[in-house]
Write an enzyme that holds these catalytic residues in place. Sequence first.
Site, PDB file in Angstrom:
ATOM      1  N   ARG A  42      -1.176 -12.258   4.656  1.00 15.47           N
ATOM      2  CA  ARG A  42      -0.373 -11.018   4.577  1.00 15.47           C
ATOM      3  C   ARG A  42      -0.527 -10.381   3.187  1.00 15.47           C
ATOM      4  O   ARG A  42      -0.568  -9.152   3.052  1.00 15.47           O
ATOM      5  CB  ARG A  42       1.104 -11.301   4.878  1.00 15.47           C
ATOM      6  CG  ARG A  42       1.442 -11.786   6.301  1.00 15.47           C
ATOM      7  CD  ARG A  42       0.828 -11.014   7.405  1.00 15.47           C
ATOM      8  NE  ARG A  42       1.165 -11.408   8.760  1.00 15.47           N
ATOM      9  CZ  ARG A  42       0.597 -12.416   9.437  1.00 15.47           C
ATOM     10  NH1 ARG A  42      -0.283 -13.220   8.891  1.00 15.47           N
ATOM     11  NH2 ARG A  42       0.931 -12.610  10.713  1.00 15.47           N
ATOM     12  N   GLU A 102      -3.803  -8.737   3.235  1.00 17.69           N
ATOM     13  CA  GLU A 102      -3.741  -7.526   4.070  1.00 17.69           C
ATOM     14  C   GLU A 102      -3.085  -6.384   3.298  1.00 17.69           C
ATOM     15  O   GLU A 102      -3.466  -5.221   3.457  1.00 17.69           O
ATOM     16  CB  GLU A 102      -2.960  -7.827   5.348  1.00 17.69           C
ATOM     17  CG  GLU A 102      -2.882  -6.633   6.306  1.00 17.69           C
ATOM     18  CD  GLU A 102      -2.153  -6.972   7.596  1.00 17.69           C
ATOM     19  OE1 GLU A 102      -2.497  -7.995   8.225  1.00 17.69           O
ATOM     20  OE2 GLU A 102      -1.220  -6.248   7.964  1.00 17.69           O
ATOM     21  N   SER A 157      -3.239  -4.955 -15.450  1.00 19.96           N
ATOM     22  CA  SER A 157      -3.737  -6.267 -15.843  1.00 19.96           C
ATOM     23  C   SER A 157      -3.214  -7.360 -14.925  1.00 19.96           C
ATOM     24  O   SER A 157      -2.042  -7.352 -14.528  1.00 19.96           O
ATOM     25  CB  SER A 157      -3.319  -6.582 -17.278  1.00 19.96           C
ATOM     26  OG  SER A 157      -3.801  -7.858 -17.654  1.00 19.96           O
TER      27      SER A 157
END
Lengths: 151, 151, 151, 151, 151, 151, 151, 151, 151, 151
Positions: J92, J95, J118
């Site tokens: 997830r 994704e 960063s």
Amino acid sequence: MTMMRSRQDVTDAIIIARVAKGLSWSDIAGELAQSLEWTTTACLGQMAFTADQAAKLVAFLGLDQTALPWLQIPPAKGTLAGTAPADPLLYRLYEIVSVYGPAIKELIHEEFGDGIMSAIDFKFEIKRKHHEAGDRVELNMSGKFLPYKTF
Amino acid sequence: MTMMRSRQDVTDAIIIARVAKGLSWSDIAGELAQSLEWTTTACLGQMAFTADQAAKLVAFLGLDQTALPWLQIPPAKGTLAGTAPADPLLYRLYEIVSVYGPAIKELIHEEFGDGIMSAIDFKFEIKRKHHEAGDRVELNMSGKFLPYKTF
Amino acid sequence: MTMMRSRQDVTDAIIIARVAKGLSWSDIAGELAQSLEWTTTACLGQMAFTADQAAKLVAFLGLDQTALPWLQIPPAKGTLAGTAPADPLLYRLYEIVSVYGPAIKELIHEEFGDGIMSAIDFKFEIKRKHHEAGDRVELNMSGKFLPYKTF
Amino acid sequence: MTMMRSRQDVTDAIIIARVAKGLSWSDIAGELAQSLEWTTTACLGQMAFTADQAAKLVAFLGLDQTALPWLQIPPAKGTLAGTAPADPLLYRLYEIVSVYGPAIKELIHEEFGDGIMSAIDFKFEIKRKHHEAGDRVELNMSGKFLPYKTF
Amino acid sequence: MTMMRSRQDVTDAIIIARVAKGLSWSDIAGELAQSLEWTTTACLGQMAFTADQAAKLVAFLGLDQTALPWLQIPPAKGTLAGTAPADPLLYRLYEIVSVYGPAIKELIHEEFGDGIMSAIDFKFEIKRKHHEAGDRVELNMSGKFLPYKTF
Amino acid sequence: MTMMRSRQDVTDAIIIARVAKGLSWSDIAGELAQSLEWTTTACLGQMAFTADQAAKLVAFLGLDQTALPWLQIPPAKGTLAGTAPADPLLYRLYEIVSVYGPAIKELIHEEFGDGIMSAIDFKFEIKRKHHEAGDRVELNMSGKFLPYKTF
Amino acid sequence: MTMMRSRQDVTDAIIIARVAKGLSWSDIAGELAQSLEWTTTACLGQMAFTADQAAKLVAFLGLDQTALPWLQIPPAKGTLAGTAPADPLLYRLYEIVSVYGPAIKELIHEEFGDGIMSAIDFKFEIKRKHHEAGDRVELNMSGKFLPYKTF
Amino acid sequence: MTMMRSRQDVTDAIIIARVAKGLSWSDIAGELAQSLEWTTTACLGQMAFTADQAAKLVAFLGLDQTALPWLQIPPAKGTLAGTAPADPLLYRLYEIVSVYGPAIKELIHEEFGDGIMSAIDFKFEIKRKHHEAGDRVELNMSGKFLPYKTF
Amino acid sequence: MTMMRSRQDVTDAIIIARVAKGLSWSDIAGELAQSLEWTTTACLGQMAFTADQAAKLVAFLGLDQTALPWLQIPPAKGTLAGTAPADPLLYRLYEIVSVYGPAIKELIHEEFGDGIMSAIDFKFEIKRKHHEAGDRVELNMSGKFLPYKTF
Amino acid sequence: MTMMRSRQDVTDAIIIARVAKGLSWSDIAGELAQSLEWTTTACLGQMAFTADQAAKLVAFLGLDQTALPWLQIPPAKGTLAGTAPADPLLYRLYEIVSVYGPAIKELIHEEFGDGIMSAIDFKFEIKRKHHEAGDRVELNMSGKFLPYKTF
């Protein structure tokens, strides 16, 4: 004739012109007065030409004049897109297949027709060749030619 | 001495014994009375030995007797695990790197020390060699040896 | 004898026992009274055995008794770990190489020794075979055997 | 009709012409007087044609004349772009799927319609066929045809 | 102390001994009287040692004597296992990361602690350096060190 | 002149204009009054230009006015499409090859002609450079230039 | 009995104990009083157990007590190591194969023996099922079972 | 209207026509008098149509007549381009995602709007369904629909 | 207690000790007096500890003393082994998943139990936070927790 | 204006129109009266619009009317084409990078200019947020903005 927008365009045009004119790689090498092996490698987009060589090639194959500067610029080389061996010595062998392999393919086909050099009925030999500028590795391979046949 | 459970075990044992005894590949090839190139390729697990060759190798390197049958069985070959070129002729060149490459590496190191055969200061030549059982492709490569240096 | 902890353990043990005892795949197939092709595929971990076949195999090769249940369970199959073709028909051909390929390798080596079936000096034929339970595709291939030779 | 700029262009044109004219691969093989299997493989861009075969094909399908030289040049072959097995024998099986697989797909569909050759309800047999020029491996496969159905 | 069975074993033993003894790479380079950069690269398994260097290293770190021959043999080099760029010039840059990268990592950590050299707050410069044996490319990079911090 | 539809379009147009006009990267850097290294990196699509720099570049190379906004937008960067090393420090080295590598290639070719910077006849040095805004890592590389030659 | 050092160790021990004791997944599900499908998924390392379920499982299979905490911790899940589809909906289908696929394999084998669920003689249906907490997608698949047979 | 040069062209044209005309997949399935699931799968290029179905589809969507033969030819199927699981049973599940997945996506969106079927709030059930032509595996999945929302 | 031979050994020992002792990550963070997030990331092998932190951790978990130096050395970081996005900004997001992802997983499980943070019922917000040493990007994500349930 | 043939066409047209008109994502979000984050994600082809939102967007950017239905259809989402982590929770996170990452990139550039957030000077925090419809995971990240500079 179309304007050349990349070295790839020029390579495509060389291949098309050679097929359309029924020329062999030997014919082109003769025109350039270079070895057959180097000429084929260079025509397939892997080497840079001198201004003189570029001019001869463009004239001989009837390419567009915009091909001239592309032929003289060091090209992006290599044809294998996969995972390479990590060891530097093994990688150089792989790079030889990547950079010179398409020319080797063309020249075996030009000399023998459709088929392959066997990697089974095969032998190789390694020798040291002394040379002033540093010794050289001679790696000689010999494989039986196996032709495809119709059936 | 440990029982050999796979050809890989035998290859590992050959490499360890050779290093421990300070033998060159030439020493081993001499013992087997085969070419240096074939011997190295076979010792690295890429070729099957005859019963006689296997016996000589096991005795010379002091390997476990269970190595004998593994050496005589056609091994799983090849060392490159990546994407291969799809064209059969180009693939044979790639297979040569995969099957014979590790032996080429060993022999260049044995003759020249640590370093590589250049793929830049490099040339190749292709010739047809007539042969009764079918003509052969001779593919000869020449590359400058470039040594690693300490710094 | 060690306890078997997976079907892979059993497959390894079969391969080691076969080499150590100097048995051919034919010997094992004869013992099981099954075809040479199915037997080799199954011994290489791709098929499930019946209780009776498992018992015979364990006795014949002298395997540990804990091999028995593993041999009777449908195994995780397939040996090719790469990208497969997406088209279902092409994939089935690829799956045949993945599931049956190692057995094909063993049987060609058992019959012909070390070498390959050529994919160049090669032809194939496709025929329909009528069958009550549904027609079958007969796909017959013929390739020249090319032996490795020492050099 | 457009000028052909690569063998791929010619292959595309063959496929389009065949669909548009409602021809079977048998029709084309009959015209060329070659086997159905070789003809389909060659039309899908995997084999070189003779001048005579090329001329017949161009005429029969009504292709552009610039297709002629492309058909006679040894093409870049193979259709599988993924990781290949490293072992040379297993690789040859994989190469068969890569080079001949698309033709096998076409011919199974031409004979049976949409569906697959099962790799489950499947068996194979390996036989040695003696031959003067060197013995051949006969690898015969038989798989049930499974049709797709509407639902 | 365990017998060394590969150069990898020796590399692992060097890393463990260095950590256990609390030595810096500078300490080891001082002992070998080589540059810090070469020493670290070599200790990480990427370079061959001379007999004298190997003896010093084994003594200094208290390694097993079987490490000696492994240290003197040209090792399998490279640490990146992925897809490499096809162009030879770009590949050499990638090879530098593969062969020298782990040493660069060690030395930046030894000098600066945990963190990275920025590729954003970064600049580079290319210069030609004349040299008798052939001119050299000087490729100088400068990147801000960015430390990891606890939070 | 065609409308620019992406930064890639603009990069292509820059490369084509530079070749057609026979300009060096130095010429362009001079026009922009920036370093040779940054200018080449930016022209190859890896950096954003200021409005002033974009205007100068478009005028100097005779690009379409629609190139102006694309040049000033932070572009999608990076040229390596493969597996990257997971460690952040090693990754930054890899990112340098990905983002700055094509510019390094152009500049070595512009200065030395076709060839490579050797990764074998090579050395590197790491130094700390004190800086108010945070210390910097200086990573200096030196490799022999190896030219391709005709043969 | 060995100490469990990871959830993978526990999964391995479950599989070995089940085979050695000749238990079906139904037997285990019955003992846990959970569905056959969830139980198999969880035993294959994809779900966390409650303390009570873990205790019952350890007792029933005779596992080492150190298995208890591992069984109750949310495990690292998923079994497919390749490229996943980028679209979130398609990915969820892929994740179902990755997380629940091994359990589906076990249960089809337990019910039908060795073979597959056909993806050719196959149909599916999608329905909305109203539910208070949010409607559900019902995705029902039906494929013919195809058994492997000896030959 | 443009000539169709491949099945992919036809699939693209179907998708464009459906969007432009504001038709649902149900509308198209109704016109063809086939199930919604099969129709969607087929329209997305995964199944062959009968002559009658093809004619209806071309008329209903106003496609070019050259679409007719392409729709009736068994297409190249599958949409997942990555590494597939090696085990044949697991592969069939993966193939279902590859061949039927895009249709499942369309139908879930048609019924529920944008979102996914959860693989977390999910359960499945496996049942044997007796059938004269061979028993079938019923694999029923139930997952909560999770909608995307604007924010 | 076994000697630690790598940071990976230490990470494994931490995980095992934590499970065996029934400790939460909060317990460990409390002992170290660091944030829960940093502590978990560091314990999973992604950050270096100070001497003091290392000593506390070794004592609290009862690890072998040889763990001490390994904990203080900058470790090889990152857990994702696949293809990374080429763009530097997108890569940093990917690196966050690679370096901090396993800690995020542990902490969501510690707080919520087994399940996921939804990427569907999800929103994010980006804000600039002014800071003396340079402004910071605040990237805040909010996703519904979805628990796995038994069935 | 050209007819839109896919959602990708529409996304390309949005990007081109935005650049040509010099609009910010804020301008577009203002027009749609949605959050900046959602609007950017949706415009980059990852979310479906309502009819009203689609109409406003088409009018505001001057897109072709054929864009309207494409904008309202759930699109094929995701932008990362590589190997994804197998664990559902880690996936997830991956994704989120794939679906929302390009929008995050745009918005950081819009607010800060060219550079990155960063992943070294970085921290994160996880919190539970109670919610009637189910608790939510709050995952807050803070990373220093690092600008690219000319050199």
